[in-house]
Design a protein around this motif. Structure first.
Motif, PDB file in Angstrom:
ATOM      1  N   ALA A 334       0.833  -1.200   0.000  1.00  0.00           N
ATOM      2  CA  ALA A 334       0.000   0.000   0.000  1.00  0.00           C
ATOM      3  C   ALA A 334       0.868   1.251   0.000  1.00  0.00           C
ATOM      4  O   ALA A 334       0.585   2.228  -0.708  1.00  0.00           O
ATOM      5  CB  ALA A 334      -0.935  -0.019   1.206  1.00  0.00           C
ATOM      6  N   LEU A 335       1.954   1.213   0.775  1.00  0.00           N
ATOM      7  CA  LEU A 335       2.855   2.375   0.805  1.00  0.00           C
ATOM      8  C   LEU A 335       3.525   2.582  -0.550  1.00  0.00           C
ATOM      9  O   LEU A 335       3.649   3.717  -1.036  1.00  0.00           O
ATOM     10  CB  LEU A 335       3.921   2.181   1.879  1.00  0.00           C
ATOM     11  CG  LEU A 335       3.420   2.316   3.319  1.00  0.00           C
ATOM     12  CD1 LEU A 335       4.511   1.903   4.294  1.00  0.00           C
ATOM     13  CD2 LEU A 335       2.994   3.756   3.581  1.00  0.00           C
ATOM     14  N   MET A 336       3.968   1.470  -1.178  1.00  0.00           N
ATOM     15  CA  MET A 336       4.625   1.598  -2.488  1.00  0.00           C
ATOM     16  C   MET A 336       3.647   2.128  -3.533  1.00  0.00           C
ATOM     17  O   MET A 336       3.989   3.008  -4.335  1.00  0.00           O
ATOM     18  CB  MET A 336       5.142   0.237  -2.953  1.00  0.00           C
ATOM     19  CG  MET A 336       6.303  -0.288  -2.164  1.00  0.00           C
ATOM     20  SD  MET A 336       6.933  -1.798  -2.917  1.00  0.00           S
ATOM     21  CE  MET A 336       5.928  -3.044  -2.254  1.00  0.00           C
ATOM     22  N   ALA A 337       2.413   1.587  -3.521  1.00  0.00           N
ATOM     23  CA  ALA A 337       1.438   2.012  -4.519  1.00  0.00           C
ATOM     24  C   ALA A 337       1.125   3.483  -4.343  1.00  0.00           C
ATOM     25  O   ALA A 337       1.061   4.242  -5.327  1.00  0.00           O
ATOM     26  CB  ALA A 337       0.177   1.167  -4.393  1.00  0.00           C
ATOM     27  N   ALA A 338       0.963   3.909  -3.084  1.00  0.00           N
ATOM     28  CA  ALA A 338       0.689   5.328  -2.838  1.00  0.00           C
ATOM     29  C   ALA A 338       1.813   6.175  -3.410  1.00  0.00           C
ATOM     30  O   ALA A 338       1.573   7.197  -4.073  1.00  0.00           O
ATOM     31  CB  ALA A 338       0.523   5.571  -1.338  1.00  0.00           C
ATOM     32  N   GLY A 339       3.053   5.747  -3.177  1.00  0.00           N
ATOM     33  CA  GLY A 339       4.189   6.505  -3.684  1.00  0.00           C
ATOM     34  C   GLY A 339       4.208   6.557  -5.202  1.00  0.00           C
ATOM     35  O   GLY A 339       4.442   7.617  -5.802  1.00  0.00           O
ATOM     36  N   ALA A 340       3.933   5.420  -5.842  1.00  0.00           N
ATOM     37  CA  ALA A 340       4.008   5.389  -7.303  1.00  0.00           C
ATOM     38  C   ALA A 340       2.956   6.293  -7.930  1.00  0.00           C
ATOM     39  O   ALA A 340       3.247   7.065  -8.860  1.00  0.00           O
ATOM     40  CB  ALA A 340       3.840   3.950  -7.796  1.00  0.00           C
ATOM     41  N   PHE A 341       1.720   6.221  -7.418  1.00  0.00           N
ATOM     42  CA  PHE A 341       0.701   7.114  -7.978  1.00  0.00           C
ATOM     43  C   PHE A 341       0.992   8.564  -7.612  1.00  0.00           C
ATOM     44  O   PHE A 341       0.711   9.476  -8.386  1.00  0.00           O
ATOM     45  CB  PHE A 341      -0.686   6.691  -7.493  1.00  0.00           C
ATOM     46  CG  PHE A 341      -1.180   5.448  -8.176  1.00  0.00           C
ATOM     47  CD1 PHE A 341      -1.488   5.463  -9.529  1.00  0.00           C
ATOM     48  CD2 PHE A 341      -1.319   4.269  -7.482  1.00  0.00           C
ATOM     49  CE1 PHE A 341      -1.928   4.311 -10.161  1.00  0.00           C
ATOM     50  CE2 PHE A 341      -1.758   3.117  -8.107  1.00  0.00           C
ATOM     51  CZ  PHE A 341      -2.065   3.138  -9.452  1.00  0.00           C
TER      52      PHE A 341
END
Lengths: 477, 653
Positions: A334-341
């Motif tokens: 979830a943290l990685m996805a938030a960062g990527a978007f």
């Protein structure tokens, strides 16, 4: 039927978020467009205080409340705090995007908070009915959010597809729940588990489990129930994709824990087989098809599908180690996805979405620091040490290997190797291609700061994964 | 004492780092001062340790300085084992290194890579000290590889010369073969003993003497023999024993001080030192000792023969080094470890002397190395002449000089030994004495006597090199004369104590010691033996053939043209390696490139998978049509699939 007041204290976080969502909903009506920041800040404050309240009412022991429909336990508290954190990140990253497009309205935050409430209910549900209530509250908020930019044709189309398919999936889930209720005579997850533990597994129960798994698989976006994911991820406005692609995954994990691991835990050998099938299909299709994408949001959608495959690997292990590995995986994902978007938002500006892979060309020349942040995020998604994605994958694989399902671990590694290609291609594009345009990146301080922190955290968690790992294995029952 | 040991090791390292990293800042003289001081500190402290241990009778030291990691009960550590064997090596290494440092100031005076050179040779001193002072196999391997690395860097020091690059690549590859055996040996030790500490391994070794291993199905080998032979393969690479000797002559492409320091006096003796250090292991395997003995004697005789046909002054000395390394190995093979180490020490002095003298000639001749273009240099280079004479006499074993004592002990030890192969070895070392005298004095006469065969221009500039060159020559000449008289304690006394262990059945030195009655008696005994007369015969032959009847050499060459061609081609080792190994490796590489890379990886995996992905995503794109009813339909299919998949799992379903 009198509920003691002490039980209301335990659900204070839910009551607080609900009240604040209503307050913001009403207040927002009276605000001028130039004062929208008030709604934003109130929403953020709500999340902060919800975190404070959640941690302060967190009981030392697991408690069943409201006639067994609600459970207060350590896993729930931890997951909720991460849901607030990721939702807060989503709110923060979105502000820039929304304000430059004239979409900076209170609805996004109100719907977002209602979605958070739905997730909280899902996390703490201890009855089939509560699970369903939470799920529907979240889903309805998400449908509305996807359609948020109502003048945009792709948004409306995505919302429509999401809504119809979601309704179908909800129907299947409900159907499974009703059979389960018919076979056991109760909605209470604990009582269902007790009943199933005693009896032989009968065909109708397995039948019900299949429908429940389908409902969950749809929510997660596991193949072959993934068709909505790419269309919705691409069609929705980026802030909504960001919201939808991060925090709800954590809630979905909680739902799986409550429904599969607890209520039909007795049928583990049956649902393990199903999850193996879903996991392998998700890993395969997610990784291979992602390679062919040119749109970054769509690529990340397929990447989500492959990550769901990994998550399922941890769950299908059915051991405490597997569950905690899956929990670690989903939180860090979830943290990685938030960062990527968030990176897509950082590169976007009015009239320019920055959601094509080619829009990241030569980012290193435009801004080396954020190119590095994106590199960390991509390496982490690919599972390159020392980023946290490596440890997430490693612990999940370890859980699978402990079951002697070496072939499954091998398949997972094989598909991640294929998957590494499209993450690293992005890195190559950022570092070795010439920039296509040289417009400056979004300059909002909070966005830049939070994104930097996000990337650094991914790296730090990779260097020191111990405490989060320990937390995850500690709270898994 | 621990601090002193650390200081001995670290001061050359500090010097090296300063000269290497800050060479531009501290300048040329800064670079030679820091490194010379660093090595001088090491030398002085080594002398102090020597005094403490040998003269004051101090205890030997065995301790850990730093634990790197512990893995499954195996400790990887940095530690020192300083006993009398170690301290002897430390003295030799630091002394020769110091001399070479000083000499380099003159030899490399005009070289643009001055600071780099000093940095390398100090780094070498550090590595060599780490190697000899180690108390475990891990650090031994570190030192082993580190000296190899520096050797590689220094052979290719003039990296713009293709021949230097060829030579250092060759040295590197050949040493890889040896190091692979060495590493396997260490791995076998780790496997059988589960420790890398010398003391623990030696203590456990006798109980392992019955352990066997089946390398090939159905053929049990003694594990200790295997370990010893593998370790010795490492020694063969580093100490240039046949057939891994081919890199040493080519290594003369490096600057002469390096030839003296690394490729004559110290690094190449690492293998000898290692085998002596491992004496508790080698003593348990007679097979391994026989292998050592035979390899050593082949090297001693046949490499000496090659020295007869060389015309490059440094290559003659290089083949002489090979042959002398063979003598040391022979000593190890007959369990005369102390004699081997003693010869190592005396050889370090006189061989460094000969190399530096050759370097002095080369400077004077303006980097001309062909002895056919020299002659009559005696009157121009008196200091070089006299020191060379001392070095050459010491080398051939002239009674009273250092080489005589050490070499005669080895020959006597071989004579007394009854181990398999000792008969062959005895003949080889005796013939080797004649050959040694012949090639040494062939070179000596051709360089310093006979007619001048150079042009007038060279003659004008011909003069003795500066003091930084000649002083080391004189300082090295002193131990070349005197070191032999130390034979009583070192070889026949109990100098080494428990550092070297010899089992009673192999104790040839103990046998010789009974007949030893002081150095004078030894000389007297030596004069009556065949070795002395063979050496004299060689010397006289060289004098007669090269000064009196120069035609005789040409006639012999024509008469024995086949032998001459074999020697000229160095027995074909180089040709064989080029065709079989280099050619074979290229062929394998070509096959792997074509089959593995082009066909399999590029063709099948990379392009193939790209094609599969393209095909697959085409299908998926077709399914991902965007139509809602397609999506819903796929969900229904998925549901049915899961139902079918799962109901099959229920036994009574």
């Amino acid at each position: 039927m009198i509920v003691p007041a002490s039980e209301f204290v335990m659900i204070l976080p839910e009551i607080f978020v609900l009240s604040m969502a209503c307050i913001i909903l009403v207040l927002d009506l009276f605000l001028k467009d130039s004062e929208r920041n008030i709604s934003y800040w109130l929403a953020q404050l709500t999340l902060v205080f919800a975190a404070v309240i959640t941690l302060s009412v967190d009981p030392d022991e697991t408690q069943l409340l409201f006639f067994g429909t609600f459970i207060a336990d350590a896993m729930g508290a931890v997951l909720k705090v991460f849901i607030y954190l990721v939702a807060g990140l989503a709110f923060l990253y979105s502000r820039h995007y929304l304000s430059v497009r004239g979409l900076f309205k209170g609805e996004y935050y109100v719907l977002g908070l209602f979605g958070v409430l739905g997730m909280m209910v899902m996390v703490s549900a201890h009855s089939l009915l509560t699970v369903y209530l939470g799920l529907e509250l979240l889903s309805l908020s998400l449908y509305a959010m996807v359609a948020f930019n109502r003048d945009s044709y792709p948004c409306s189309e995505a919302a429509m597809k999401y809504f119809v398919l979601g309704a179908l999936a909800s129907g299947m889930l409900l159907y499974g729940m009703s059979i389960l209720y018919g076979m056991t005579g109760t909605l209470d997850i604990g009582l269902i588990a007790d009943t199933l533990d005693r009896g032989e597994s009968s065909v109708p129960v397995v039948f019900a489990t299949v429908f429940i798994v389908v409902g969950l698989a749809f929510k997660l976006g596991a193949v072959p129930f993934h068709m909505w994911v790419p269309d919705v991820y691409q069609g929705a406005p980026t802030p909504v994709t960001l919201y939808l692609g991060s925090a709800p995954k954590i809630a979905a994990f909680a739902m799986i824990m409550r429904l599969l691991a607890e209520s039909v835990g007795a049928l583990q050998s049956e649902w393990q087989g199903m999850l193996v099938l879903l996991a392998v299909l998700s890993l395969g299709i997610g990784n291979v098809v992602a390679i062919a994408q040119t749109n970054l949001k769509r690529m990340l959608a397929y990447s989500t599908i492959s990550h769901v495959g990994f998550l399922l690997l941890g769950i299908l292990a059915g051991t405490p180690a597997g569950y905690s590995a899956a929990m670690f995986y989903i939180i860090t994902y979830a943290l990685m996805a938030a960062g990527a978007f968030g990176m897509i938002i950082l590169l976007s500006r009015a009239g320019f979405e920055a959601d094509e892979i080619d829009d990241f060309k030569g980012l290193n020349q435009r801004n080396p620091w954020f190119a590095l942040v994106m590199l960390i995020l991509m390496f982490s998604m690919a599972g390159v040490p020392p980023t946290v994605g490596f440890y997430a994958k490693l612990s999940v694989l370890q859980a699978v290997v402990d079951l002697d399902m070496i072939w499954l671990a091998g398949a997972a590694v094989f598909f991640s190797v294929i998957g590494a290609y499209y993450y690293i291609r992005l890195v190559k594009i950022m570092y070795f291609d010439d920039p296509a345009d040289d417009a400056p990146l979004a300059s909002d301080f909070d966005l830049r700061f939070a994104l930097s922190a996000n990337g650094v955290v991914i790296l730090l968690l990779g260097l020191f994964p111990g405490s989060l790992m320990a937390l995850c294995s500690q709270v898994i029952p | 004492m621990e601090t002193i040991y650390l200081a001995i090791v670290l001061s050359p390292l500090i010097g090296s780092l300063l000269a290497g990293l800050f060479g531009k800042v501290i300048g040329r003289s800064g670079a030679h001062w820091v490194t010379i001081i660093g090595v001088a500190v090491s030398f002085v402290l080594s002398v102090y340790v020597f005094k403490h241990m040998v003269i004051d009778g101090g205890e030997s030291f065995n301790g850990t300085v730093y634990t790197w990691m512990v893995a499954e009960g195996m400790r990887l550590e940095v530690g020192f084992l300083v006993d009398r064997l170690t301290v002897l090596m430390m003295m030799v290494v630091t002394f020769v290194s110091l001399m070479v440092h000083v000499y380099t100031v003159g030899y490399m005076h005009d070289d643009p890579g001055y600071q780099r050179f000093f940095s390398y040779i100090s780094l070498f001193t550090f590595s060599m000290l780490m190697l000899v002072m180690s108390n475990n196999f891990m650090q031994l391997f570190f030192g082993w590889e580190a000296v190899g690395l520096v050797s590689y860097l220094l052979i290719g020091f003039w990296y713009k010369r293709p021949s230097a690059i060829y030579a250092n690549l060759k040295a590197f590859l050949v040493n890889r073969v040896g190091d692979f055996g060495f590493l396997l040996g260490i791995a076998a030790i780790a496997m059988y003993f589960n420790t890398l500490d010398y003391a623990e391994v030696f203590a456990a070794a006798p109980s392992m003497s019955d352990a066997t291993i089946e390398v090939f199905e159905g053929v049990p080998w003694s594990a200790l023999t295997l370990i010893c032979i593998l370790l010795f393969i490492g020694a063969m690479g580093k100490s240039a024993q046949v057939p891994l000797h081919v890199w040493l002559p080519d290594s003369m492409e490096g600057p002469t001080p390096i030839s003296a320091l690394i490729h004559a006096a110290t690094m190449v003796t690492a293998g000898i030192f290692m085998v002596a250090r491992m004496s508790p292991l080698f003593e348990l395997s007679e097979t391994a000792l026989s292998v050592v003995l035979v390899i050593g004697s082949i090297t001693a005789l046949f490499m000496g023969l090659l020295g007869l046909v060389q015309n490059d002054i440094k290559r003659v000395v290089a083949y002489s080094t090979l042959s002398q390394l063979g003598y040391m190995t022979v000593a190890l093979g007959v369990s005369a470890y102390s004699a081997g180490i003693f010869h190592l020490m005396t050889h370090a002095f006189f061989k460094a002397l000969l190399f530096l003298a050759a370097g002095s000639v080369i400077i004077a001749m303006h980097h001309e190395q062909d002895i056919r273009k020299m002659g009559g240099l005696k009157k121009y280079l008196p200091i070089t002449y006299w020191t060379s004479l001392i070095g050459s006499l010491a080398l051939i074993g002239f009674p009273g000089l250092a080489g005589f004592f050490s070499k005669d002990t080895i020959i006597e030890a071989v004579h007394a030994s009854h181990i398999a192969g000792s008969g062959f070895a005895y003949v080889s070392v005796l013939l080797g004495v004649f050959v040694t005298a012949l090639y040494s004095f062939r070179m000596f006469f051709l360089v310093f006597h006979t007619n001048e065969r150079f042009d007038a221009h060279t003659r004008e500039h011909l003069h003795e090199p500066p003091a930084v060159v000649t002083v080391p020559l004189i300082l090295l000449a002193v131990p070349s004369v005197l070191a032999g008289y130390w034979i009583d304690p070192v070889v026949f006394g109990d100098y080494f104590g428990s550092a070297i262990q010899v089992s009673a059945s192999h104790d040839v030195i103990g046998h010789l010691a009974e007949e030893f009655h002081g150095a004078a008696g030894f000389i007297l005994h030596g004069i009556q033996g065949p070795a002395f007369w063979l050496a004299m015969a060689g010397l006289l032959t060289a004098w007669y053939v090269y000064t009196r009847q120069p035609d005789l050499a040409n006639q012999a060459r024509n008469r024995f043209s086949l032998v001459y061609r074999v020697l000229q081609n160095k027995y074909g080792f180089d040709r064989f390696n080029e065709i079989v190994f280099a050619g074979g490796a290229r062929a394998v590489g070509w096959i792997l490139w074509k089959l593995g890379d082009v066909l399999f990886i590029d063709g099948l995996l990379v392009n193939g998978s790209a094609r599969v992905v393209g095909w697959f995503s085409g299908i998926v794109r077709h399914v991902q049509s965007g139509y809602l009813y397609h999506y819903a339909f796929s969900m229904i299919i998925g549901l049915l699939l899961l139902l079918w998949w799962t109901i099959g799992f229920v036994p009574n379903g």
